[in-house]
Design a protein around this motif. Structure first.
Motif, mmCIF file in Angstrom:
data_model
loop_
_atom_site.group_PDB
_atom_site.id
_atom_site.type_symbol
_atom_site.label_atom_id
_atom_site.label_comp_id
_atom_site.label_asym_id
_atom_site.label_seq_id
_atom_site.Cartn_x
_atom_site.Cartn_y
_atom_site.Cartn_z
ATOM 1 N N GLY A 496 0.814 -1.202 0.000
ATOM 2 C CA GLY A 496 0.000 0.000 0.000
ATOM 3 C C GLY A 496 0.853 1.259 0.000
ATOM 4 O O GLY A 496 1.794 1.378 0.772
ATOM 5 N N VAL A 497 0.534 2.187 -0.891
ATOM 6 C CA VAL A 497 1.247 3.465 -0.998
ATOM 7 C C VAL A 497 0.210 4.554 -1.248
ATOM 8 O O VAL A 497 -0.712 4.369 -2.047
ATOM 9 C CB VAL A 497 2.281 3.443 -2.146
ATOM 10 N N ASN A 498 0.361 5.702 -0.589
ATOM 11 C CA ASN A 498 -0.665 6.737 -0.697
ATOM 12 C C ASN A 498 -0.766 7.360 -2.081
ATOM 13 O O ASN A 498 -1.719 8.073 -2.378
ATOM 14 C CB ASN A 498 -0.440 7.821 0.356
ATOM 15 N N LEU A 499 0.213 7.092 -2.976
ATOM 16 C CA LEU A 499 0.145 7.606 -4.344
ATOM 17 C C LEU A 499 -0.727 6.739 -5.252
ATOM 18 O O LEU A 499 -1.048 7.146 -6.369
ATOM 19 C CB LEU A 499 1.557 7.685 -4.945
ATOM 20 N N TYR A 500 -1.077 5.542 -4.763
ATOM 21 C CA TYR A 500 -1.787 4.597 -5.616
ATOM 22 C C TYR A 500 -3.272 4.952 -5.714
ATOM 23 O O TYR A 500 -3.826 5.646 -4.862
ATOM 24 C CB TYR A 500 -1.645 3.179 -5.080
ATOM 25 N N ILE A 514 -15.132 -6.249 -5.283
ATOM 26 C CA ILE A 514 -15.266 -4.817 -5.522
ATOM 27 C C ILE A 514 -13.892 -4.220 -5.755
ATOM 28 O O ILE A 514 -12.866 -4.822 -5.410
ATOM 29 C CB ILE A 514 -15.962 -4.124 -4.332
ATOM 30 N N PRO A 515 -13.800 -3.030 -6.363
ATOM 31 C CA PRO A 515 -12.489 -2.398 -6.576
ATOM 32 C C PRO A 515 -11.736 -2.216 -5.257
ATOM 33 O O PRO A 515 -12.333 -2.024 -4.194
ATOM 34 C CB PRO A 515 -12.848 -1.060 -7.216
ATOM 35 N N LEU A 516 -10.413 -2.274 -5.347
ATOM 36 C CA LEU A 516 -9.542 -2.182 -4.173
ATOM 37 C C LEU A 516 -8.804 -0.853 -4.180
ATOM 38 O O LEU A 516 -8.189 -0.475 -5.180
ATOM 39 C CB LEU A 516 -8.531 -3.336 -4.185
ATOM 40 N N ASP A 517 -8.869 -0.142 -3.069
ATOM 41 C CA ASP A 517 -8.102 1.085 -2.894
ATOM 42 C C ASP A 517 -6.670 0.697 -2.547
ATOM 43 O O ASP A 517 -6.384 0.245 -1.425
ATOM 44 C CB ASP A 517 -8.724 1.941 -1.793
ATOM 45 N N LEU A 518 -5.760 0.839 -3.498
ATOM 46 C CA LEU A 518 -4.376 0.404 -3.314
ATOM 47 C C LEU A 518 -3.584 1.331 -2.406
ATOM 48 O O LEU A 518 -2.436 1.035 -2.078
ATOM 49 C CB LEU A 518 -3.678 0.310 -4.676
ATOM 50 N N SER A 519 -4.174 2.447 -2.008
ATOM 51 C CA SER A 519 -3.442 3.387 -1.160
ATOM 52 C C SER A 519 -3.571 3.052 0.321
ATOM 53 O O SER A 519 -2.851 3.602 1.147
ATOM 54 C CB SER A 519 -3.943 4.815 -1.399
ATOM 55 N N VAL A 520 -4.501 2.156 0.673
ATOM 56 C CA VAL A 520 -4.721 1.869 2.092
ATOM 57 C C VAL A 520 -3.676 0.900 2.615
ATOM 58 O O VAL A 520 -3.056 0.150 1.852
ATOM 59 C CB VAL A 520 -6.131 1.299 2.324
ATOM 60 N N TYR A 521 -3.519 0.919 3.928
ATOM 61 C CA TYR A 521 -2.627 -0.012 4.602
ATOM 62 C C TYR A 521 -3.484 -1.108 5.241
ATOM 63 O O TYR A 521 -4.494 -1.512 4.697
ATOM 64 C CB TYR A 521 -1.768 0.715 5.624
ATOM 65 N N GLY A 522 -3.126 -1.584 6.403
ATOM 66 C CA GLY A 522 -3.837 -2.728 6.969
ATOM 67 C C GLY A 522 -4.998 -2.410 7.869
ATOM 68 O O GLY A 522 -5.674 -3.320 8.346
ATOM 69 N N HIS A 523 -5.279 -1.130 8.118
ATOM 70 C CA HIS A 523 -6.303 -0.790 9.102
ATOM 71 C C HIS A 523 -7.697 -1.303 8.756
ATOM 72 O O HIS A 523 -8.424 -1.776 9.648
ATOM 73 C CB HIS A 523 -6.339 0.727 9.315
ATOM 74 N N LYS A 622 -2.273 8.585 -11.231
ATOM 75 C CA LYS A 622 -2.340 7.501 -10.264
ATOM 76 C C LYS A 622 -1.519 6.289 -10.715
ATOM 77 O O LYS A 622 -1.224 6.111 -11.899
ATOM 78 C CB LYS A 622 -3.791 7.092 -10.020
ATOM 79 N N GLN A 623 -1.193 5.457 -9.732
ATOM 80 C CA GLN A 623 -0.382 4.275 -9.975
ATOM 81 C C GLN A 623 -1.103 3.022 -9.491
ATOM 82 O O GLN A 623 -2.033 3.093 -8.690
ATOM 83 C CB GLN A 623 0.953 4.373 -9.226
ATOM 84 N N GLY A 624 -0.624 1.902 -9.983
ATOM 85 C CA GLY A 624 -1.038 0.604 -9.477
ATOM 86 C C GLY A 624 0.154 -0.320 -9.501
ATOM 87 O O GLY A 624 1.184 -0.002 -10.107
ATOM 88 N N MET A 625 0.053 -1.456 -8.858
ATOM 89 C CA MET A 625 1.197 -2.380 -8.867
ATOM 90 C C MET A 625 0.749 -3.790 -8.520
ATOM 91 O O MET A 625 -0.280 -4.000 -7.873
ATOM 92 C CB MET A 625 2.273 -1.921 -7.891
ATOM 93 N N ILE A 626 1.517 -4.746 -9.010
ATOM 94 C CA ILE A 626 1.446 -6.135 -8.578
ATOM 95 C C ILE A 626 2.873 -6.532 -8.238
ATOM 96 O O ILE A 626 3.756 -6.482 -9.098
ATOM 97 C CB ILE A 626 0.879 -7.066 -9.662
ATOM 98 N N ASP A 627 3.114 -6.896 -6.990
ATOM 99 C CA ASP A 627 4.465 -7.252 -6.563
ATOM 100 C C ASP A 627 4.770 -8.702 -6.918
ATOM 101 O O ASP A 627 5.818 -9.018 -7.486
ATOM 102 C CB ASP A 627 4.587 -7.024 -5.061
ATOM 103 N N TYR A 628 3.826 -9.594 -6.580
ATOM 104 C CA TYR A 628 4.030 -11.019 -6.865
ATOM 105 C C TYR A 628 2.673 -11.695 -6.973
ATOM 106 O O TYR A 628 1.631 -11.140 -6.609
ATOM 107 C CB TYR A 628 4.890 -11.685 -5.788
ATOM 108 N N ILE A 629 2.713 -12.909 -7.501
ATOM 109 C CA ILE A 629 1.516 -13.735 -7.670
ATOM 110 C C ILE A 629 1.610 -14.924 -6.728
ATOM 111 O O ILE A 629 2.693 -15.509 -6.562
ATOM 112 C CB ILE A 629 1.400 -14.261 -9.115
ATOM 113 N N GLU A 630 0.511 -15.290 -6.103
ATOM 114 C CA GLU A 630 0.442 -16.541 -5.350
ATOM 115 C C GLU A 630 -0.723 -17.375 -5.862
ATOM 116 O O GLU A 630 -1.840 -16.860 -6.029
ATOM 117 C CB GLU A 630 0.243 -16.294 -3.856
ATOM 118 N N LEU A 631 -0.453 -18.651 -6.117
ATOM 119 C CA LEU A 631 -1.486 -19.629 -6.433
ATOM 120 C C LEU A 631 -1.398 -20.699 -5.352
ATOM 121 O O LEU A 631 -0.421 -21.456 -5.298
ATOM 122 C CB LEU A 631 -1.269 -20.229 -7.824
#
Length: 646
Positions: A496-500, A514-523, A622-631
């Motif tokens: 999570g990054v506030n620029l996302y 539903i869409p995911l807000d990528l800027s949020v952390y774990g709260h 705005k930005q988005g990201m995928i760090d890694y994939i898990e199956l």
């Protein structure tokens, strides 16, 4: 009069630009040499390097080695060049054409400085100026001296001569890597004759012949809007690469396989068990992908160049945990690689706390480079010896691959390794690359998407210390890795990054949640805020010996449950911010690092499945990201006691 005014205009403009450039000139480039440059070192020792110096001048490279920079120069002696010219039937340095001189010189130069203490078995991380990778191996001489060999045959006889703009290593032979394509190089080695016969009979030799994509054109410059610490570079070329994992004949003979016919019978026995519907249908159709021998051989071939020191990434692995990777083969199944007493393939997962292997599967080992007469590195790939029979059978399908499969996005795309763009294990430089989707076979993106890859971000909370970012009104689709058939949780690792921005995920064109807000952390999923009054400092936390604030185990388990109930998971415990750190730097303890469970679904073996991430905001910043994939298969995430935290 008009022409005169134009001349005055351009003169004024040039002076203004020059003045601006001088004002912005970084002080680090205002440098006066006080010692020898690499070129000075060579010129000042004509008794050793006069032949090499003359060729450097012929190739117009001498001025490069006399200026500021950081170079590694593998400098052959005069005697080494005498031997080389004699073997090649060349009269001497002056008989070389300009093109021959340049190619010869470029093969001995790297654009980064490496001491011998920086070198490890395998490929030097930076290609030489011919875009070829030099291979390092070690050999004990007279039972006492450890010699450093480059490309197996050329020994460093005087090492680590440090100059103001690089380092010089003196060589006893001229470096002359093979220009053969991989299958032709393999055909020259009689020690692997059975496998090579099968390679050519199945026609798979033709599948590993590509070298450079001549049709690909470098894209226009792509400017990033957000800060990545450095300006993004554009790839200049697009190479193909291949790796062959090869049983030498002696390994086959130890398993009662003494001929190609014996190998055909072995492959058929395995194939009839694994694919009973194909029994007897393709046995003589050697080039058919469903032929038993074809399936066997293609499982040994990977569409990427993997040097000995790049079979797994060590960056960011918690001490005591395995470093591992998964790679797709040409028959669209996976191998698992890990650091088990060297390099193991298809060895089952090891739990850090017990050291016990699931199912006791040891797999096979990749053999280190041997300093003998057979070259293993081709112009478009490499082959490695393995010490046992590599086969996709029930043990691999139901044991090795019956685990959580985690793949870094840069590891998922072969082009990143084939063009030396992936960070891998090299921590010497921070680089940003920009791409359009024409560079990748398994990733596509909309025209409004700007793709960036940032490597070697030490201290960042990213898997394997790198990350892909998407800027703009992005829409990116990538092919998921192939897995054995079954029910899986498809997950993505995110920081999570506030620029996302906000993104919608899809699998096989179907929207997932539903869409995911990528800027949020774990709260939102249960991570307590520091100041919300819900933290009982005496009961919920403790300070470990390193001074880190940690949850007590029962609180940690409660937090895991809260995350999962909302479709998320905390970051993995086997991964950390810094290389080889202890547990106090696990991703598990960073609220910004998390896993999103995108969907739970049946994945069909032999079919391609696709993950898509699409911005739902019309915001070019705005930005988005995928760090890694898990199956993760149901047998793991739904196991008694739950999935492990690693």
């Amino acid at each position: 009069m008009i022409r005169r005014k134009h001349r005055i205009f351009w003169a004024v403009l040039c002076m203004a630009c020059l003045s601006s450039c001088l004002e912005k000139l970084d002080d680090e480039y205002l440098y006066t040499f006080t010692g020898e440059t690499v070129m000075d070192y060579l010129k000042n020792r004509p008794e050793t390097y006069s032949s090499f110096s003359r060729i450097l001048v012929r190739a117009n490279v001498s001025s490069l080695l006399a200026t500021r920079g950081s170079y590694t120069c593998f400098a052959p002696t005069n005697e080494a060049f005498d031997d080389y010219f004699r073997q090649m039937g060349i009269a001497g340095p002056d008989a070389l054409t300009d093109e021959e001189a340049q190619k010869l010189v470029y093969g001995h130069l790297l654009s980064r400085s490496y001491l011998t203490t920086d070198l490890s078995e395998g490929a030097i991380p930076v290609a030489n100026m011919n875009d070829r990778y030099l291979m390092v191996s070690f050999q004990t001489i007279n039972d006492t001296t450890l010699a450093v060999l480059i490309n197996k045959k050329s020994q460093i006889i005087l090492k680590d001569a440090i100059q103001v703009n690089g380092v010089v290593h003196t060589m006893n032979q001229v470096l002359s890597p093979s220009n053969s394509l991989l299958p032709d190089l393999m055909a020259e080695n009689p020690e692997i004759s059975i496998f090579t016969e099968a390679l050519f009979l199945t026609g798979l030799s033709d599948s590993i012949r590509r070298y450079m994509d001549e049709e690909w054109e470098p894209m226009p410059y792509i400017k990033q809007k957000k800060s990545y610490r450095t300006r993004a570079r554009q790839p200049e070329k697009r190479y193909y690469g291949y790796t062959a994992l090869v049983e030498p004949d002696e390994v086959y003979k130890a398993n009662q396989i003494n001929s190609l016919d014996d190998l055909k019978a072995y492959a058929k026995a395995v194939n009839d068990r694994m694919y009973p519907d194909d029994h007897g249908q393709y046995d003589e159709d050697w080039t058919n992908p469903r032929n038993p021998l074809n399936r066997f051989v293609s499982y040994h071939l990977l569409p990427r160049t993997i040097y000995y020191n790049n079979f797994y990434c060590r960056l960011g692995t918690v001490s005591g945990c395995e470093s591992y990777d998964f790679f797709e083969t040409l028959n669209h199944t996976l191998i698992r690689t890990c650091n088990a007493n060297g390099i193991s393939i298809n060895r089952s997962f090891t739990m850090p706390e017990t050291g016990m292997r699931h199912n006791g599967i040891n797999g096979v080992k990749v053999q280190p480079w041997r300093s003998d007469i057979y070259e293993q590195s081709a112009i478009n790939g490499i082959y490695h010896y393995i010490n046992g029979i590599l086969v996709y059978d029930e043990t691999v399908r139901d044991g090795v691959l019956n685990e959580r499969i985690r793949i870094d996005l840069a590891g998922l795309l072969p082009e990143m390794m084939n063009n030396n763009l992936r960070a891998g294990n090299d921590r010497l430089a921070h680089t940003v690359f920009a791409f359009d989707d024409s560079y990748f076979d398994d990733l596509s993106a909309s025209k409004d998407t700007r793709i960036f890859y940032q490597s070697v971000m030490l201290g960042e909370v990213h898997y394997q210390q790198d990350a892909f970012f998407f800027e703009g009104v992005y829409d990116v689709t990538l092919r998921l890795p192939p897995v054995p058939e079954g029910v899986y949780e498809v997950r993505v690792g995110i920081r999570g990054v506030n620029l996302y921005g906000i993104a919608q995920f899809y699998v096989d064109s179907q929207p997932c949640g539903i869409p995911l807000d990528l800027s949020v952390y774990g709260h939102p999923w249960g991570w307590p805020a520091w100041d919300d009054g819900h933290i009982n400092w005496e009961e919920d936390y403790y300070v470990d010996p390193s001074g880190n604030l940690m949850y007590l185990p029962d609180v940690s388990a409660s937090l895991d449950k809260s995350y999962r109930n909302k479709g998320f998971m905390r970051g993995p415990a086997g991964v950390c911010m810094w290389p080889n750190q202890t547990v106090n730097r696990q991703f598990r303890w960073y609220r910004a690092q998390y896993r999103k469970i995108v969907v739970t679904m049946n994945l069909t073996e032999g079919e391609s499945h696709y993950l898509r991430i699409k911005s739902v905001l019309e915001d070019d910043d705005k930005q988005g990201m995928i760090d890694y994939i898990e199956l993760c298969p149901k047998s793991i995430y739904d196991a008694e006691g739950g999935e492990d935290i690693y």
